[in-house]
Design a protein around this motif. Structure first.
Motif, mmCIF file in Angstrom:
data_model
loop_
_atom_site.group_PDB
_atom_site.id
_atom_site.type_symbol
_atom_site.label_atom_id
_atom_site.label_comp_id
_atom_site.label_asym_id
_atom_site.label_seq_id
_atom_site.Cartn_x
_atom_site.Cartn_y
_atom_site.Cartn_z
ATOM 1 N N SER A 126 26.850 -37.884 36.868
ATOM 2 C CA SER A 126 28.051 -37.417 37.568
ATOM 3 C C SER A 126 27.879 -35.974 38.018
ATOM 4 C CB SER A 126 29.283 -37.548 36.677
ATOM 5 O OG SER A 126 29.521 -38.908 36.358
ATOM 6 N N ARG A 186 28.068 -41.410 41.925
ATOM 7 C CA ARG A 186 29.137 -42.249 41.420
ATOM 8 C C ARG A 186 28.513 -43.169 40.386
ATOM 9 N NH1 ARG A 186 32.738 -46.808 44.675
ATOM 10 N NH2 ARG A 186 33.939 -47.479 42.850
ATOM 11 N N ILE A 239 25.141 -43.292 45.388
ATOM 12 C CA ILE A 239 25.531 -42.230 46.305
ATOM 13 C C ILE A 239 25.503 -42.757 47.736
ATOM 14 C CG2 ILE A 239 23.219 -41.282 46.761
ATOM 15 C CD1 ILE A 239 24.550 -38.467 46.385
ATOM 16 N N ASP A 289 36.804 -37.364 48.646
ATOM 17 C CA ASP A 289 35.868 -37.634 47.558
ATOM 18 C C ASP A 289 35.974 -36.574 46.456
ATOM 19 O OD1 ASP A 289 33.881 -38.944 46.167
ATOM 20 O OD2 ASP A 289 32.625 -39.207 47.943
ATOM 21 N N ALA A 295 26.362 -35.495 41.261
ATOM 22 C CA ALA A 295 27.192 -36.023 42.355
ATOM 23 C C ALA A 295 26.995 -37.513 42.583
ATOM 24 C CB ALA A 295 26.929 -35.265 43.653
ATOM 25 N N THR A 331 30.795 -34.245 44.259
ATOM 26 C CA THR A 331 30.077 -35.022 45.269
ATOM 27 C C THR A 331 30.130 -34.323 46.626
ATOM 28 O OG1 THR A 331 30.667 -37.061 44.105
ATOM 29 C CG2 THR A 331 29.912 -37.262 46.379
#
Length: 958
Positions: free
Chosen positions: A533, A538, A581, A608, A536, A612
């Protein structure tokens, strides 16, 4: 099975209800009828929609779904409009004066002056008409690119059709962001809310349902009707079209409205201002020239008076570029078509001006800066980390551990189980059509299907399972599970938020063994999640367990959540976590660098996660290392003054709401920025409309955003915006080029006549001419110059390739003039040199003056006339840049060479063909005369080269 589970779609039989179509306006409004009864009266089956043949027949019978437009202008009126110009009126006055003088003198021979001027008026009209038609054709082609579309059910299939082709009885399918294309009665609605402000003035969205009303109510209270011109802000629905075109509610309003007049753009206003200023100045000059000519020469006859009047009128006509508006429209239209070929569809011609002036591009992230193709790049399991190379939905890439091919058996087994489980707990589909890989369904789920194909043997393993039941993902559960059958038994596979999933896990997979998920292993798993995380990514966790249930308990063709036992999602075995990503588009980093070089600031605005957003912005060069994002919550807490200060330095915004986008745009504009803003959702429409250039996504954008925007990206690519900015600047440069050319050339004509009359005796014009009124150029010659030198080269410069590096300078400010002081100096100085060169040529051949010649006034005037024409053609190459040499990119514009070549041929004809000699008062020139004319005309080129050299050296400080 292909290895990917497809829920069977039970298609109903196609066809429509046979019966008479009731297209009359019934006494009972559709809002108080049952939806099924309305569909029946329109002879349509809501399950299949109209057939294509039926829809075509109804369209033919009832007409297109369009509001009644103003009747097209007749051809004769378009032609006549070419002559509705004050300067044309002056020429017509000149024709009348010349004809009256010819009659007064006995009507001997033919009225040459009147005929020549009439011919020039007609030719100018033809050129103007041709230019206008070309501009109209270009605008029409662009309009077809931005026409609204609607989703309808026809022949049992969903499809998109132009909204103008909707007919009564069409089954309209409504989704969030759609613009409603016609009035329709709802048949079904789920959480459906529409914005009807454009129709009713109601600011709040209206909740809709399909229930019949008990009585007829006002428009704003008809909750089961949707109307043309409104938009869907939430939910989905289906409706049957009940009215189209002028029969809609919007059509009834249109009946009462007068035609709206659109305000001119800043560019149009500035062009009009320049034209008005020139008109006044030249009329003054023309009056002065006529007065001086009358004082210097003795007016003794009507013919003398006519000569003076014709000179003044011709000078006024020649000095003002009356074709400027038509040329401007053609150049803008051609430029906008070029933008369309580069996937940037500009809806209004004059928006190009604003586009080239953009100083800030505020871009959404997903799909614009990134590919909008979720990609699994990292997989963490108990035995380590694996990197999957390759991006997007093309299943090409390798599995690497520590930068080397994956070989560890335990890690390989764990990774394969992660990808297998993720591909099974999945509703997406991956397919290849003509070499292009496409997905259907959720992009995050599709990422598992792509990743599974990258690891050898994973797809084969997946194909050994058959899905039997599922519990879908919801925002409350934050996970999804599927029951899958295998020859070994029934297994439950789950994927979801790692923290949620780990709470349901009691064990962990390590190689080919299952070990208890103790405190240390649970902490290690969460550490993996936090590390991914922080980079960046998910994260999604994956787990499974075998369940003791026979496969015969399930219907393989009709699985649902009811087959699940709640206990099936407990006591799971944790497999690992994947890092997903949406990768940046590879061309965007280059485009961002190009924008920064051009002085255009790029900012990212996204919903978002802040981490990220900052990671993607750093990868693309929007921000430097360590930069953080400002969130929508933080923006809400700022005062207006503080907000303006924040937007001055912040380039990444995350977790923003639609109102925050509008806040950012307003604050940037308050600082004097020209903002280009991108968006795709219906909630982006207000910000797009407020921005100087609203940019809608052509692929993912809703119809509402496309209507609110001034430009549409056909490829949803940020790089296309930067390309459009470059093209917009180049188009604006081309406008300046032909303005520089037209104005400096016309100044040359003014100076030639003015100083020729003023210094007629000094240069030998008056000595022994035998004419009562001595002028350097005849009226017909001035008009001829205007005819052959204005339109062709000016249009060619309107499509000139980029000469100067338009991206090496900052954006044009709102206060910058189209024609600034430096450009005016160039226009006047070049015009002065042109006039001097013309008069010196005449002096060379005339007896007396500065240089004693021996030719007649007719020869000298023809040589001066030719010099002025050639000087303007040399000036065409000068005018391609304010500072770059004319010899740079000399042969890059074939159209310019063609127009100049044609002009030279025409000038040779007017000098050497006898009937043209009679019409324009010329005579044959020999080689020596031509050589002098060419040499003197070229002084315009050499003078401007020296001027540009000075400007370049001044610009570099040397």
């Amino acid at each position: 099975m292909s290895g990917y589970f497809v829920i069977p779609w039970r298609r109903r039989p196609q066809g429509s209800i046979i019966g008479r179509v009731d297209v009359s306006a019934g006494a009972v409004p559709p809002s108080v009828q049952d939806g099924a009864d309305v569909a029946r009266s329109l002879a349509v089956d809501p399950a299949t929609g109209l057939t294509s043949a039926d829809a075509a027949a109804r369209l033919q019978r009832d007409g297109r779904n369009e509001l009644r437009a103003k009747a097209p202008e007749p051809l004769w009126r378009k032609i006549l409009r070419q002559f509705q110009d004050p300067l044309i009126y002056l020429l017509l006055v000149a024709v009348a004066i010349s004809t009256a003088a010819w009659v007064a003198e006995g009507a001997d021979g033919v009225p040459v002056d009147a005929l020549v001027i009439s011919a020039i008026v007609i030719l100018n009209g033809i050129l103007g008409f041709a230019q206008e038609r070309r501009a109209e054709a270009a605008v029409s082609a662009l309009q077809s690119m931005t026409d609204a579309t609607s989703t309808v059910l026809r022949d049992g299939e969903l499809g998109s059709v132009p909204s103008a082709e909707l007919v009564r009885g069409d089954i309209l399918v409504l989704n969030e962001g759609d613009a409603v294309g016609a009035d329709a009665r709802l048949l079904s609605a789920a959480a459906l809310r529409l914005s009807e402000a454009s129709l009713t003035g109601e600011s709040e969205p209206v909740t809709k349902n399909a229930a019949a009303l008990t009585a007829e109510v006002p428009l704003g209270d008809r909750t089961n009707m949707v109307y043309r011109g409104t938009s869907v802000v939430q939910g989905v629905g289906r409706a049957v079209v009940t009215a189209t075109g002028m029969a809609t509610e919007v059509g009834s309003i249109a009946e009462m409205l007068d035609e709206t007049r659109e305000d001119p753009s800043p560019l149009q206003k500035e062009i009009a201002g320049v034209s008005e200023m020139l008109g006044i100045a030249v009329i003054v000059i023309a009056v002065v020239v006529m007065a001086v000519t009358s004082l210097v020469n003795e007016i003794s006859s009507v013919r003398d008076l006519v000569t003076v009047l014709l000179l003044g009128v011709s000078l006024a006509v020649a000095a003002v570029p009356e074709g400027l508006p038509a040329i401007l429209s053609v150049v803008l239209a051609i430029g906008v078509q070029q933008l369309a070929r580069r996937h940037a569809v500009v809806k209004k011609l004059h928006s190009v001006e604003t586009l080239g002036s953009a100083s800030v591009i505020a871009s959404d992230k997903t799909g614009t800066l990134t590919k909008n193709e979720m990609t699994i790049q990292r997989i963490r399991t108990s035995s380590g980390e694996v990197e999957l190379t390759g991006v997007g939905y093309r299943p090409e890439g390798d599995a690497l551990a520590g930068g080397r091919p994956l070989t560890d058996p335990a890690l390989t087994r764990e990774v394969r189980m992660v990808l297998t489980a993720g591909a099974l707990a999945n509703d997406a589909q991956l397919s290849c059509r003509d070499g292009d890989w496409q997905i259907q369904g959720d992009p995050t789920e599709a990422a598992f299907l792509v990743a599974a194909r990258k690891l050898s043997g994973t797809v084969d393993r997946t194909q050994q399972f058959a899905r039997r039941a599922e519990i879908p993902f919801t925002s409350e559960r934050k996970m999804m599970s599927a029951l899958v059958a295998h020859e070994e038994g029934i297994a439950v596979v789950s994927k979801g938020a790692p923290d949620v999933l780990l709470q349901r896990c009691v064990a962990v997979q390590i190689g080919d063994r299952v070990q208890p998920l103790d405190t240390d292993r649970r902490a290690a798993a969460m550490a993996d999640v936090e590390e991914l995380s922080g980079q960046a990514f998910r994260t999604l966790g994956v787990a499974y367990r075998w369940v003791d249930r026979p496969a015969t308990d399930f219907d393989a063709t009709d699985f649902d959540a009811t087959d699940f036992d709640p206990a099936d999602e407990r006591d799971l075995v944790y497999l690992g976590v994947v890092g997903i990503i949406d990768p940046p588009r590879p061309e965007v980093a280059v485009a961002v660098a190009e924008a920064r070089r051009a002085g255009v600031r790029v900012i990212m605005i996204t919903g978002d996660h802040p981490v990220t957003a900052a990671r993607i912005a750093e990868d693309l060069g929007i921000v430097g290392p360590g930069a953080t994002a400002v969130t929508g919550t933080e923006l809400d807490a700022l005062s207006p003054d503080r907000l303006e200060a924040v937007v001055a330095t912040t380039s990444v915004y995350a977790r923003v709401a639609p109102r925050n986008k509008l806040q950012i745009v307003d604050a940037l504009q308050a600082r004097g920025e020209v903002v280009a803003m991108t968006g795709d959702g219906v909630n982006d429409a207000p910000a797009l409309k407020a921005a100087d250039i609203g940019v809608a996504m052509g692929i993912t954008g809703t119809q509402v955003t496309k209507e609110a925007a001034k430009m549409i990206l056909a490829d949803d690519n940020f790089a296309t915006i930067v390309t459009a900015v470059r093209q917009g600047r180049a188009i604006f440069d081309d406008i300046k080029k032909f303005l520089r050319y037209l104005l400096s050339s016309n100044m040359g004509e003014v100076f030639t006549v003015f100083f020729g009359v003023l210094f007629a005796g000094f240069i030998g014009l008056a000595a022994g001419s035998g004419e009562a009124i001595v002028v350097p150029l005849l009226a017909t010659q001035i008009l001829w110059i205007n005819l052959i030198t204005d339109s062709g080269p000016a249009l060619a410069m309107g499509v000139d390739p980029e000469i100067d590096d338009v991206m090496s300078r900052p954006p044009r400010r709102a206060t910058d003039r189209l024609i600034d002081a430096e450009m005016w100096r160039g226009i006047i100085s070049v015009g002065m040199v042109m006039g001097i060169a013309t008069l010196l040529t005449m002096d060379i051949f005339l007896p007396g003056g500065l240089v004693d010649g021996s030719d007649s006034l007719e020869v000298a005037r023809t040589a001066g006339f030719t010099t002025l024409v050639l000087a303007q053609f040399f000036n065409a190459f000068n005018s391609r840049s304010e500072t770059t040499s004319a010899f740079s990119h000399l042969f890059s514009n074939g159209w310019l060479w063609a127009s100049v070549g044609l002009g030279v041929v025409l000038q040779i004809a007017v000098v050497h063909i006898s009937f043209l000699q009679t019409a324009f008062g010329t005579t044959t020139l020999d080689a020596a005369h031509w050589a002098v004319a060419v040499a003197m005309a070229s002084t315009v080129l050499w003078f401007d080269e020296l001027r540009k050299l000075f400007l370049r050296r001044r610009g570099t400080g040397s």
